[in-house]
Design an enzyme around this catalytic site. Structure first.
Site, short mmCIF file in Angstrom:
data_model
loop_
_atom_site.label_atom_id
_atom_site.label_comp_id
_atom_site.label_asym_id
_atom_site.label_seq_id
_atom_site.Cartn_x
_atom_site.Cartn_y
_atom_site.Cartn_z
N ASP A 1 -4.73 3.65 -2.65
CA ASP A 1 -4.74 4.52 -1.45
C ASP A 1 -4.46 3.75 -0.26
OD1 ASP A 1 -4.89 6.90 -0.25
OD2 ASP A 1 -6.78 7.13 -0.55
N HIS B 1 4.41 2.88 2.14
CA HIS B 1 4.63 3.02 0.95
C HIS B 1 5.46 1.71 0.42
CE1 HIS B 1 2.55 6.63 0.99
NE2 HIS B 1 3.51 7.16 1.66
N LEU C 1 2.15 -6.49 -21.77
CA LEU C 1 1.30 -5.73 -20.83
C LEU C 1 2.08 -4.10 -20.81
CD1 LEU C 1 -0.56 -5.31 -18.23
CD2 LEU C 1 1.20 -5.86 -16.76
C1 IPE Z 1 -4.50 9.88 -4.44
O1 IPE Z 1 -4.36 9.60 -3.35
C2 IPE Z 1 -3.18 9.91 -5.26
C3 IPE Z 1 -2.73 8.77 -5.21
C4 IPE Z 1 -3.01 7.63 -5.03
C5 IPE Z 1 -1.45 8.97 -5.96
P1 IPE Z 1 -4.43 10.86 -2.00
O2 IPE Z 1 -4.22 9.95 -0.64
O3 IPE Z 1 -3.55 11.70 -2.31
O4 IPE Z 1 -5.74 11.32 -2.39
P2 IPE Z 1 -6.70 12.24 -1.16
O5 IPE Z 1 -5.80 13.12 -0.53
O6 IPE Z 1 -7.44 11.18 -0.26
O7 IPE Z 1 -7.72 12.64 -2.03
C1 IPE Z 2 -1.57 6.30 -1.27
O1 IPE Z 2 -1.44 6.04 0.10
C2 IPE Z 2 0.03 6.60 -1.83
C3 IPE Z 2 0.07 7.71 -2.27
C4 IPE Z 2 -0.66 8.86 -2.28
C5 IPE Z 2 1.36 8.03 -2.79
P1 IPE Z 2 -1.42 7.31 1.12
O2 IPE Z 2 -0.09 7.61 1.35
O3 IPE Z 2 -2.43 8.36 0.66
O4 IPE Z 2 -2.35 6.55 2.33
P2 IPE Z 2 -3.34 7.15 3.30
O5 IPE Z 2 -4.60 7.66 2.68
O6 IPE Z 2 -2.47 8.34 4.12
O7 IPE Z 2 -3.52 6.13 4.27
MG MG Z 3 -4.57 8.70 0.79
#
Ligand code: IPE
Ligand code: IPE
Ligand code: MG
Length: 250
Positions: free
Chosen positions: A22, A39, A133
């Protein structure tokens, strides 16, 4: 303190580490960049974590890459994520294969765009006999959906007389989940400060150590992973017992 692999107890490396990757968006925003820039940087962290896992002897890595809820994001972000996935597989599959990495997925990958689905299928087929792995990508994944589907299959097996209700124990039910044949994670790491599970591995995490770090995913590299393992090794996993029992069992 600098992360130092020699300070780790190599007898106590988790066999399976799961990641909620995240913070890509916030990381990008902090530098005035578009979310997709974050990303793309996150892919570099995935590569480094895989490399470090091999170095440490971790056998299974599960990475939450796209949840069923993530379809609600702006369509250009969703599209960008899918393209990144296809590119990452195309760029990395040779090296993964050479390093003995087996690619596996959980989630409804048939619901992904056709080119993603096809590239995943061919990478999984190519790497299926590798043993160093197992990299499990959670894609179009929802833990509740996974559990619900397993319940429906269990019901069908009972109705067809292939399973009795008495035989439906935890082990049998686990075998109906996407993660069948994969041991439960000993450690879950969520980056970027949020302390929630976001519909990830609800069944499998029942006794997992949870570690939440403020580091955004694109900054989570080798040192951060080693630090996380060191923190895991300081925990006492009691499984309902008392500390003295754990000490004498050692
Ligand atoms: C969880 O992250 C999903 C992934 C890492 C793929 P999100 O950013 O989508 O989760 P929320 O919305 O903060 O719960
Ligand atoms: C996690 O990073 C990646 C995915 C959920 C695909 P986020 O895109 O959720 O990044 P934040 O949480 O908005 O910073
Ligand atoms: Mg996120």
């Amino acid at each position: 303190m600098k992360a130092d692999i020699s300070l780790l107890d190599l007898q106590n490396i988790p066999r399976h580490v799961a990641f909620i990757m995240d913070g890509n968006g916030r990381w990008a925003k902090n530098q005035g960049q578009h979310r997709l820039f974050g990303h793309a940087a996150g892919v570099e962290s995935v590569k480094e974590v895989i490399k470090t896992a091999r170095e440490l002897g971790v056998s299974f890595l599960t990475m939450y890459a796209f949840s069923t809820e993530n379809w609600s994001r702006p369509s250009e972000e969703v599209e960008g994520l899918m393209n990144l996935l296809v590119d990452a597989i195309a760029n990395e599959v040779d090296e993964m294969h050479a390093n003995g990495v087996r690619l596996h997925t959980i989630g409804d990958i048939q619901g992904l765009p056709g080119n993603c689905y096809q590239s995943l299928l061919s990478a999984m087929e190519r790497t299926k006999d590798n043993t160093s792995l197992t990299l499990i990508l959670a894609l179009n994944y929802s833990a509740r959906q996974e559990i619900l589907k397993a319940a429906v299959v269990a019901h069908q097996l009972i109705e067809d007389g292939k399973l009795s209700a008495a035989e439906l124990d935890e082990q049998t039910f686990s075998g109906l989940l996407h993660t069948k044949d994969i041991p439960d994670p000993e450690l879950l790491i969520r980056t970027s400060g949020e302390c929630r599970i976001s519909n990830f591995l609800l069944w499998q995490l029942s006794y997992t150590e949870l570690l939440f770090t403020d580091t955004h995913w694109p900054d989570f590299r080798r040192d951060a992973f080693i630090d996380a393992i060191a923190a895991f090794q300081k925990r006492e996993r009691r499984f309902g017992m008392v500390s003295e029992q754990i000490q004498t069992n050692k």
